[in-house]
Design a protein around this motif. Structure first.
Motif: not given
Length: 97
Positions: A62-80
């Protein structure tokens, strides 16, 4: 030094007298960078079963799926890309925005 009230009613009122409110403590940063934090999360039963079907490690999946989602949707410093709280709804779940 204040004397102890002798009247039980006075003692009860003193015990339940409202205290001066204090500001809540600021949240503490993680002691270890990248450490995981325990949370309570409500998931649909079918989603939970999907991740649990492969056995142990379902929380990591579940953590990996959420991390993947955040990374592919501009999360972790990819804009607000945050959504104001008053606009949150199931319609926001498709990633369109």
């Amino acid at each position: 030094m204040a004397r102890r009230p002798t009247d039980p009613r006075d003692a009860a009122e003193a015990a339940f007298k409202p205290k001066t409110p204090t500001a809540p403590p600021a949240p503490k940063p993680a002691a270890i960078p990248g450490a995981r934090e325990q949370v309570t999360l409500r998931l649909d039963q079918d989603v939970l079963l999907y991740f649990q079907d492969d056995g142990a490690g379902w929380q990591d999946r579940i953590n990996a799926a959420l991390r993947d989602y955040v990374q592919t949707h501009g999360g972790f410093g990819g804009g607000d890309r945050s959504i104001p709280v008053d606009q949150l709804s199931g319609a926001n779940d498709d990633g369109a925005g």
